[in-house]
Enzyme design. Structure first.
Site, PDB file in Angstrom:
ATOM      1  CD  GLU A  86      -2.741  -1.029   2.595  1.00  0.00           C
ATOM      2  OE1 GLU A  86      -3.923  -1.423   2.549  1.00  0.00           O
ATOM      3  OE2 GLU A  86      -2.212  -0.600   3.641  1.00  0.00           O
ATOM      4  CB  CYS A  87       0.616   4.361   0.027  1.00  0.00           C
ATOM      5  SG  CYS A  87       0.868   6.123  -0.294  1.00  0.00           S
ATOM      6  N   GLY A  88       3.311   3.587   0.371  1.00  0.00           N
ATOM      7  CA  GLY A  88       4.744   3.513   0.572  1.00  0.00           C
ATOM      8  C   GLY A  88       5.303   2.184   0.125  1.00  0.00           C
ATOM      9  CB  SER A 129      -3.278  -0.140  -4.894  1.00  0.00           C
ATOM     10  OG  SER A 129      -3.740  -0.261  -3.567  1.00  0.00           O
TER      11      SER A 129
END
Length: 467
Positions: free
Chosen positions: A339-341, A441
């Site tokens: 996720e993200c990072g 994502s």
């Protein structure tokens, strides 16, 4: 599930608008209560990782998020009751303005959370350039929603004694509720921050000194006895246990798949419920330091949450062996959820300003940091493509907050799993890059709102372990 009446002293810290001082008042209150020996359970309204990290550090109890968009009302009440049942007092930090929500009815607002858990509200008012006008402002909030009880006011940014006297008299004469605290204008009640908000509490030990100073200041500025009385006035709550987080379904310790979790200064964004849901679904979690860990341990799946990999990009780049291990294991079919990072770490590189740092290269794309948010707020996606963890047609609610964007993606060797129906995602229309057993994502999900996620990740881990 069972019905049970619980008497839980509780209070919601809210404000007329953002930037009123809710966070510093909340942290000050938590620190002051902790110094006085109270067992305090913190909660944060809405999606957030950074404020909760401070609230957890101050109280010693894991802060829990209550979110009307990601969770049904029953889950909100159940989560609150489950985690606050044994505390002396529960403190909920609100978000934005008290009645600000996703629509004209205030859906998902702090007020909605206060109604759901039947908690009195202490309203933090920024009194800059204001005296008697504080009264109609406060009265507007007191009378707006009869289901939300405004039990007292904290006057913030008060300049001098005459200013305080005028404000106090106006509230007490015209509003009929007490002043719970007065915070003078100045830097005495502030904490360090950076481009996405506060600095996560886990990053630097010396930041704990700021907490001690805030607690000492709060003891002078807040009326703890009166606040405790307000919290104690909350009615008994009819709560239910949280559905979906039961005991581990694994047959035995030896059969449990191991899921590695990046958890260090660079990767700190994890909801406690997400980790608990993986354990409840049968996994054993092994935490990995992506900055200092020498190699990737023998794990059956990998979960990389969010954080600030850009801040620690130089250290992450220097740990070349771990980056290589992650790339090789993913190429060999290791299930990876990011996720993200985590998405940023799986990229070929992260560029920030004039510098560019090599990452793991699991995914054929680059990440570039920008000066302004590229995605901010709730995100809703529909699963439209093949991926390891979600069935087609599933609607996944989450949130995103990132200053980075994806560039130079080789679409010939990846797929997109999500169609974005709300939010930005990777390109405004798509999110969820997949390759082999990897899904990455910008969407942060919460396990209580997406219960199928944990079971799917553990299932993929078990399959990989068996193979």
């Amino acid at each position: 599930m069972r019905n049970e009446l619980l008497q839980i002293p509780r209070v919601v810290v809210a404000a007329p608008h953002g930037r009123s001082g809710k966070t510093t008042v909340t942290l000050g209150l938590l620190a002051a209560l902790k110094q006085k020996g109270y067992n305090v359970q913190p909660f944060k309204k809405g999606p957030d990782y950074i404020d909760p990290s401070w609230m957890t550090m101050i109280t010693g109890n894991s802060c829990r998020n209550l979110d009307g968009f990601l969770m049904e009302r029953e889950l909100i009440r159940g989560s609150f009751a489950r985690h606050a049942a044994d505390c002396d007092i529960a403190v909920v930090e609100g978000a934005m303005g008290l009645f600000d929500g996703g629509d004209i009815d205030g859906s998902g607002s702090t007020g909605e959370i206060a109604r759901a858990i039947q908690a009195p509200v202490m309203l933090v008012v920024d009194t800059t350039r204001m005296t008697r006008s504080v009264a109609p402002l406060v009265n507007g909030f007191v009378n707006f929603d009869p289901g939300v009880k405004i039990a007292g006011v904290v006057l913030n940014k008060v300049t001098r004694s005459r200013h305080e006297t005028m404000l106090r008299q106006a509230v007490e004469k015209y509003c009929g509720i007490p002043v719970l605290g007065v915070i003078p204008k100045g830097k005495r009640f502030t904490i360090p921050d950076r481009h996405l908000g506060l600095i996560p509490a886990a990053e630097r030990e010396e930041l704990a000194c700021a907490v001690d100073e805030i607690g000492t200041a709060a003891l002078d500025c807040l009326d703890l006895e009166l606040i405790l009385s307000v919290a104690g006035s909350a009615p008994a709550i009819n709560a239910r246990d949280i559905p979906g987080l039961g005991e581990s379904r694994a047959a035995g310790g030896g059969d449990r798949p191991v899921i590695g979790v990046f958890r260090d200064r660079a990767f700190t964004f994890y909801y406690p419920e997400n980790l608990e849901a993986l354990a409840a679904a049968g996994a054993r979690l092994q935490f990995i330091d992506a900055v200092n860990g020498e190699s990737l341990p023998d794990v059956d799946a990998l979960y990389i949450g969010g954080g600030f990999p850009e801040v620690f990009a130089e250290q992450l780049e220097a740990n070349s062996r771990l980056r290589r291990d992650v790339r090789d294991r993913a190429e060999d079919g290791l299930p990876v959820y990011a996720e993200c990072g985590g998405l940023m770490y799986l990229a070929r590189s992260i560029a920030w300003g004039e510098r560019k740092f090599a990452m793991s290269g699991v995914l054929p794309l680059d990440v570039v940091m920008k000066d302004k948010p590229q995605g901010h707020g709730y995100e809703v996606v529909e699963v439209t493509g093949d991926n390891p963890f979600f069935k087609g047609g599933t609607i996944v609610k989450g949130h995103e907050f990132h200053n980075s964007r994806v560039e130079n993606i080789d679409e010939s060797s990846v797929r997109f799993a999500f169609r974005v129906t709300r939010g930005s995602g990777i390109d405004g229309k798509r999110d969820g890059v997949t390759r082999k057993n990897v899904l990455a994502s910008y969407n942060h999900l919460h396990a209580l709102g997406t219960p199928e996620w944990a079971a799917a990740l553990v299932t993929r881990a078990l399959e990989h372990k068996t193979k």
